[in-house]
Motif scaffolding. Structure first.
Motif, mmCIF file in Angstrom:
data_model
loop_
_atom_site.group_PDB
_atom_site.id
_atom_site.type_symbol
_atom_site.label_atom_id
_atom_site.label_comp_id
_atom_site.label_asym_id
_atom_site.label_seq_id
_atom_site.Cartn_x
_atom_site.Cartn_y
_atom_site.Cartn_z
ATOM 1 N N ILE A 10 0.711 -1.310 0.196
ATOM 2 C CA ILE A 10 -0.007 0.158 0.096
ATOM 3 C C ILE A 10 0.491 0.873 0.100
ATOM 4 O O ILE A 10 0.312 2.369 -1.159
ATOM 5 C CB ILE A 10 -1.344 0.396 1.557
ATOM 6 N N ASN A 11 1.797 1.249 0.864
ATOM 7 C CA ASN A 11 3.046 2.703 0.752
ATOM 8 C C ASN A 11 3.440 2.619 -0.358
ATOM 9 O O ASN A 11 3.504 3.567 -0.875
ATOM 10 C CB ASN A 11 4.344 2.194 2.041
ATOM 11 N N GLU A 12 3.958 1.269 -1.190
ATOM 12 C CA GLU A 12 4.247 1.561 -2.306
ATOM 13 C C GLU A 12 3.654 2.386 -3.731
ATOM 14 O O GLU A 12 3.561 3.456 -4.127
ATOM 15 C CB GLU A 12 4.464 0.540 -3.216
ATOM 16 N N ALA A 13 2.191 2.093 -3.623
ATOM 17 C CA ALA A 13 1.166 2.965 -4.696
ATOM 18 C C ALA A 13 0.747 3.654 -4.398
ATOM 19 O O ALA A 13 0.566 4.566 -5.085
ATOM 20 C CB ALA A 13 -0.240 1.570 -4.296
ATOM 21 N N ASN A 58 -7.965 -0.852 -2.511
ATOM 22 C CA ASN A 58 -9.314 -2.312 -2.566
ATOM 23 C C ASN A 58 -8.587 -2.655 -3.514
ATOM 24 O O ASN A 58 -8.240 -4.096 -3.202
ATOM 25 C CB ASN A 58 -10.548 -1.470 -2.954
ATOM 26 N N PRO A 59 -8.662 -2.487 -4.950
ATOM 27 C CA PRO A 59 -7.073 -3.668 -5.163
ATOM 28 C C PRO A 59 -6.272 -4.547 -4.762
ATOM 29 O O PRO A 59 -6.213 -5.879 -4.727
ATOM 30 C CB PRO A 59 -6.779 -2.814 -6.664
ATOM 31 N N ILE A 60 -5.501 -3.685 -3.847
ATOM 32 C CA ILE A 60 -4.556 -4.393 -3.390
ATOM 33 C C ILE A 60 -4.354 -5.385 -2.369
ATOM 34 O O ILE A 60 -4.180 -6.580 -2.458
ATOM 35 C CB ILE A 60 -3.721 -2.971 -2.413
ATOM 36 N N VAL A 61 -5.576 -5.072 -1.560
ATOM 37 C CA VAL A 61 -6.576 -6.099 -0.388
ATOM 38 C C VAL A 61 -7.151 -6.927 -1.058
ATOM 39 O O VAL A 61 -6.593 -7.751 -0.088
ATOM 40 C CB VAL A 61 -7.362 -4.848 0.520
ATOM 41 N N ASP A 62 -7.547 -6.656 -1.760
ATOM 42 C CA ASP A 62 -8.294 -8.184 -3.079
ATOM 43 C C ASP A 62 -7.087 -9.190 -3.533
ATOM 44 O O ASP A 62 -7.237 -10.118 -3.108
ATOM 45 C CB ASP A 62 -9.509 -7.576 -3.672
ATOM 46 N N GLU A 63 -5.958 -8.802 -3.924
ATOM 47 C CA GLU A 63 -5.499 -9.939 -4.196
ATOM 48 C C GLU A 63 -4.531 -10.329 -3.021
ATOM 49 O O GLU A 63 -4.258 -10.997 -3.605
ATOM 50 C CB GLU A 63 -4.207 -8.407 -4.989
ATOM 51 N N GLU A 64 -4.497 -9.198 -2.194
ATOM 52 C CA GLU A 64 -3.985 -10.462 -1.117
ATOM 53 C C GLU A 64 -4.272 -11.288 -1.143
ATOM 54 O O GLU A 64 -3.649 -12.755 0.115
ATOM 55 C CB GLU A 64 -3.473 -9.077 0.325
ATOM 56 N N ASN A 65 -5.506 -10.919 -0.553
ATOM 57 C CA ASN A 65 -6.655 -12.237 -0.071
ATOM 58 C C ASN A 65 -6.408 -13.266 0.971
ATOM 59 O O ASN A 65 -5.705 -14.028 0.793
ATOM 60 C CB ASN A 65 -7.266 -13.667 -1.789
ATOM 61 N N ILE A 72 -15.625 -6.374 5.913
ATOM 62 C CA ILE A 72 -15.857 -4.552 5.477
ATOM 63 C C ILE A 72 -14.491 -3.977 5.730
ATOM 64 O O ILE A 72 -13.557 -3.543 6.338
ATOM 65 C CB ILE A 72 -16.982 -3.799 6.287
ATOM 66 N N LEU A 73 -14.459 -3.498 4.149
ATOM 67 C CA LEU A 73 -12.999 -2.321 3.949
ATOM 68 C C LEU A 73 -13.584 -1.273 4.428
ATOM 69 O O LEU A 73 -13.697 -0.359 4.251
ATOM 70 C CB LEU A 73 -12.668 -3.115 2.704
ATOM 71 N N ASP A 74 -12.214 -1.109 5.751
ATOM 72 C CA ASP A 74 -12.930 0.646 6.065
ATOM 73 C C ASP A 74 -11.176 1.558 6.076
ATOM 74 O O ASP A 74 -10.418 1.395 6.554
ATOM 75 C CB ASP A 74 -12.824 0.483 8.027
ATOM 76 N N VAL A 75 -11.617 2.198 4.851
ATOM 77 C CA VAL A 75 -10.103 3.152 5.231
ATOM 78 C C VAL A 75 -9.765 4.482 5.488
ATOM 79 O O VAL A 75 -11.100 4.943 5.203
ATOM 80 C CB VAL A 75 -9.986 3.217 3.273
ATOM 81 N N SER A 76 -9.503 4.831 6.282
ATOM 82 C CA SER A 76 -9.796 6.335 6.886
ATOM 83 C C SER A 76 -8.838 7.224 7.229
ATOM 84 O O SER A 76 -7.588 6.201 7.146
ATOM 85 C CB SER A 76 -10.231 6.336 8.805
ATOM 86 N N SER A 77 -8.796 8.417 7.416
ATOM 87 C CA SER A 77 -7.421 9.172 7.730
ATOM 88 C C SER A 77 -7.217 9.452 8.939
ATOM 89 O O SER A 77 -8.239 9.396 10.229
ATOM 90 C CB SER A 77 -7.545 10.226 7.514
ATOM 91 N N LYS A 78 -5.475 9.575 9.218
ATOM 92 C CA LYS A 78 -5.295 9.479 10.975
ATOM 93 C C LYS A 78 -5.984 10.880 11.361
ATOM 94 O O LYS A 78 -5.998 11.580 10.846
ATOM 95 C CB LYS A 78 -3.885 9.573 11.589
#
Length: 81
Positions: A10-13, A58-65, A72-78
């Protein structure tokens, strides 16, 4: 769970957006599982930045499986303050 590999991908992306992973947790709340990814950026991240980052993450997480369970994927900011 160890999320070092996922964090690195994720950091790379997100590098071009100057956004990085602050924390990743897989937790159960009630009857639902959540993959909570907290992102950060110097100066903070606005809503548009979170939306753009989520589209990348989202696609990175899906790929990692990483689990057979549904979640539920929850992406938020600090939080700042």
């Amino acid at each position: 769970m160890n999320f070092d590999h996922l964090t690195q991908k994720i950091n790379e992306a997100l590098k071009e957006l100057d956004i990085f992973v602050d924390n990743i947790e897989y937790i159960k709340k009630g009857k639902y599982n959540f993959l909570e990814i907290t992102l950060d950026k110097v100066g903070g991240i606005d809503l548009d930045g979170i939306v753009e980052a989520t589209r990348i993450v989202n696609p990175i997480v899906d790929e990692e499986n990483f689990t057979e369970d549904s979640y539920i994927l929850d992406v938020s900011s600090k939080e700042r303050g």
